[in-house]
Design an enzyme around this catalytic site. Structure first.
Site, PDB file in Angstrom:
ATOM      1  N   HIS A  17      -9.087  -3.392  -2.368  1.00 41.94           N
ATOM      2  CA  HIS A  17      -8.046  -2.519  -1.609  1.00 41.94           C
ATOM      3  C   HIS A  17      -8.499  -1.096  -1.714  1.00 41.94           C
ATOM      4  O   HIS A  17      -8.510  -0.374  -0.533  1.00 41.94           O
ATOM      5  CB  HIS A  17      -6.818  -2.768  -2.166  1.00 41.94           C
ATOM      6  CG  HIS A  17      -5.450  -1.953  -1.786  1.00 41.94           C
ATOM      7  ND1 HIS A  17      -4.526  -2.558  -0.879  1.00 41.94           N
ATOM      8  CD2 HIS A  17      -5.525  -0.789  -1.422  1.00 41.94           C
ATOM      9  CE1 HIS A  17      -3.815  -1.665  -0.479  1.00 41.94           C
ATOM     10  NE2 HIS A  17      -4.151  -0.582  -0.686  1.00 41.94           N
ATOM     11  N   GLU A  18      -8.853  -0.481  -2.883  1.00 42.93           N
ATOM     12  CA  GLU A  18      -9.280   1.032  -3.055  1.00 42.93           C
ATOM     13  C   GLU A  18     -10.437   1.278  -2.359  1.00 42.93           C
ATOM     14  O   GLU A  18     -10.686   2.339  -1.697  1.00 42.93           O
ATOM     15  CB  GLU A  18      -8.929   1.350  -4.318  1.00 42.93           C
ATOM     16  CG  GLU A  18      -7.628   1.198  -5.106  1.00 42.93           C
ATOM     17  CD  GLU A  18      -6.647   1.831  -4.453  1.00 42.93           C
ATOM     18  OE1 GLU A  18      -6.724   3.009  -3.597  1.00 42.93           O
ATOM     19  OE2 GLU A  18      -5.494   1.178  -4.140  1.00 42.93           O
ATOM     20  N   CYS A  34       0.843  -1.153  -0.186  1.00 47.44           N
ATOM     21  CA  CYS A  34      -0.082  -0.042   0.101  1.00 47.44           C
ATOM     22  C   CYS A  34       0.956   1.270  -0.059  1.00 47.44           C
ATOM     23  O   CYS A  34       1.911   1.262   0.578  1.00 47.44           O
ATOM     24  CB  CYS A  34      -0.891  -0.095   1.342  1.00 47.44           C
ATOM     25  SG  CYS A  34      -1.817   1.517   1.217  1.00 47.44           S
ATOM     26  N   HIS A  70     -10.115   1.648   1.474  1.00 49.75           N
ATOM     27  CA  HIS A  70      -9.731   2.722   1.915  1.00 49.75           C
ATOM     28  C   HIS A  70     -10.877   3.792   2.181  1.00 49.75           C
ATOM     29  O   HIS A  70     -10.683   4.979   2.937  1.00 49.75           O
ATOM     30  CB  HIS A  70      -8.856   3.311   0.854  1.00 49.75           C
ATOM     31  CG  HIS A  70      -7.337   2.971   1.037  1.00 49.75           C
ATOM     32  ND1 HIS A  70      -6.579   3.456   2.048  1.00 49.75           N
ATOM     33  CD2 HIS A  70      -6.424   2.349   0.095  1.00 49.75           C
ATOM     34  CE1 HIS A  70      -5.253   2.914   2.029  1.00 49.75           C
ATOM     35  NE2 HIS A  70      -5.117   2.453   0.783  1.00 49.75           N
TER      36      HIS A  70
END
Length: 213
Positions: A170-171, A128, A174
Site C-alpha cells: 500500500h505505501e 487509506c 503511493h
C-alpha cells in the site's frame, strides 16, 4: 485553467520546507490532490541529513496521530519516494489470525520496490488516510520481497507476509501514483459506518455475497 503540476527538485524543496517550517503537523491530502497521482521523485540526496531526519520524525508523528499504519510522503504533499510504516495496534485474536497480522516495528523505506513471492493472494478490506471515510476489498500478493534504502542510505532486501505485506504494498504504491482503490473491487466500496454495520468481519466472504463482487 490551473497549470499541470511540475514535479521536480525545486517543487520538492518547496513542499519539504513548508512542512518543516509549519510548526504543526501537516494535513493529510485527500484523493484528487495531483501529488497523489504523480510518480514521486527518487531520493538522491536532495535533502540534508538533518532535514531528512526531521521530515521522517514529522511523518511518524502524523501517521500516529491519524492514526494509521503507514504514511507516504505524497500523502502530505511531498513528491518523494519516502514512507514510514508501523503497526503496533491491538487486534482481536480472530482478526489477527484471519489477516495473518503480526506487529510491525517502525521503519522507514526510501526508493522502495516490491515483487510478489509465490502466487498466493489475500483479500481483505483496506482503507487509506488519503481516502478518509471509505474502505474496499483489495486482492494483494500474500507475500512480497521489498527492496529499499533506510534513512542512513543502507540498502535492504526483506520478505514480508500477511498484513505486513499489505502495508508494504500500500505505501510503496503511493510513491508511484497508485491508490488502493485502483486495485480494489469497486463494488465492495463501503463508507466507514456501513462497513462497521455490515462487513466488519475477519473474512470478506459475507461482503462478497452481499455486495456481489
Amino acid at each position: 485553467m490551473p497549470e499541470l503540476l511540475l514535479i521536480d527538485d525545486a517543487y520538492l524543496r518547496v513542499t519539504v520546507a513548508a512542512v518543516l517550517d509549519a510548526g504543526k503537523l501537516p494535513a493529510i491530502v485527500q484523493a484528487g490532490h495531483p501529488v497523489l497521482r504523480s510518480r514521486a521523485l527518487p531520493f538522491t540526496g536532495q535533502l540534508a541529513p538533518d532535514e531528512l531526519a526531521r521530515l521522517i520524525e514529522i511523518m511518524t508523528e502524523t501517521m500516529r496521530a491519524a492514526p494509521g499504519v503507514g504514511l507516504a510522503a505524497p500523502q502530505i504533499g511531498i513528491p518523494l519516494q519516502l514512507a514510514v510504516l508501523e503497526d503496533q495496534y491491538e487486534s482481536t485474536a480472530e482478526n489477527a489470525a484471519a489477516r495473518d497480522r503480526e506487529p510491525l516495528e517502525l521503519f522507514t523505506i526510501i526508493n522502495p520496490s516490491y515483487q510478489p513471492v509465490g502466487d498466493a493472494l489475500a483479500s481483505h478490506y483496506e482503507g487509506c488516510l488519503s481516502m478518509s471515510g471509505w474502505q474496499a476489498v483489495v486482492d494483494r500478493p500474500a507475500s512480497v520481497e521489498l527492496k529499499y534504502d533506510d534513512e542512513h542510505g543502507t540498502a535492504h532486501t526483506a520478505t514480508f507476509s500477511g498484513w505486513q505485506a499489505r502495508i508494504v504494498q500500500h505505501e510503496t504504491d503511493h510513491l508511484f501514483g497508485t491508490l488502493y482503490i485502483d486495485k480494489a473491487h469497486t463494488r465492495s466500496l463501503a463508507g466507514n459506518a456501513e462497513y462497521s454495520t455490515f462487513w466488519a468481519n475477519p473474512e470478506v466472504a459475507a461482503a462478497k455475497a452481499g455486495l456481489r463482487f
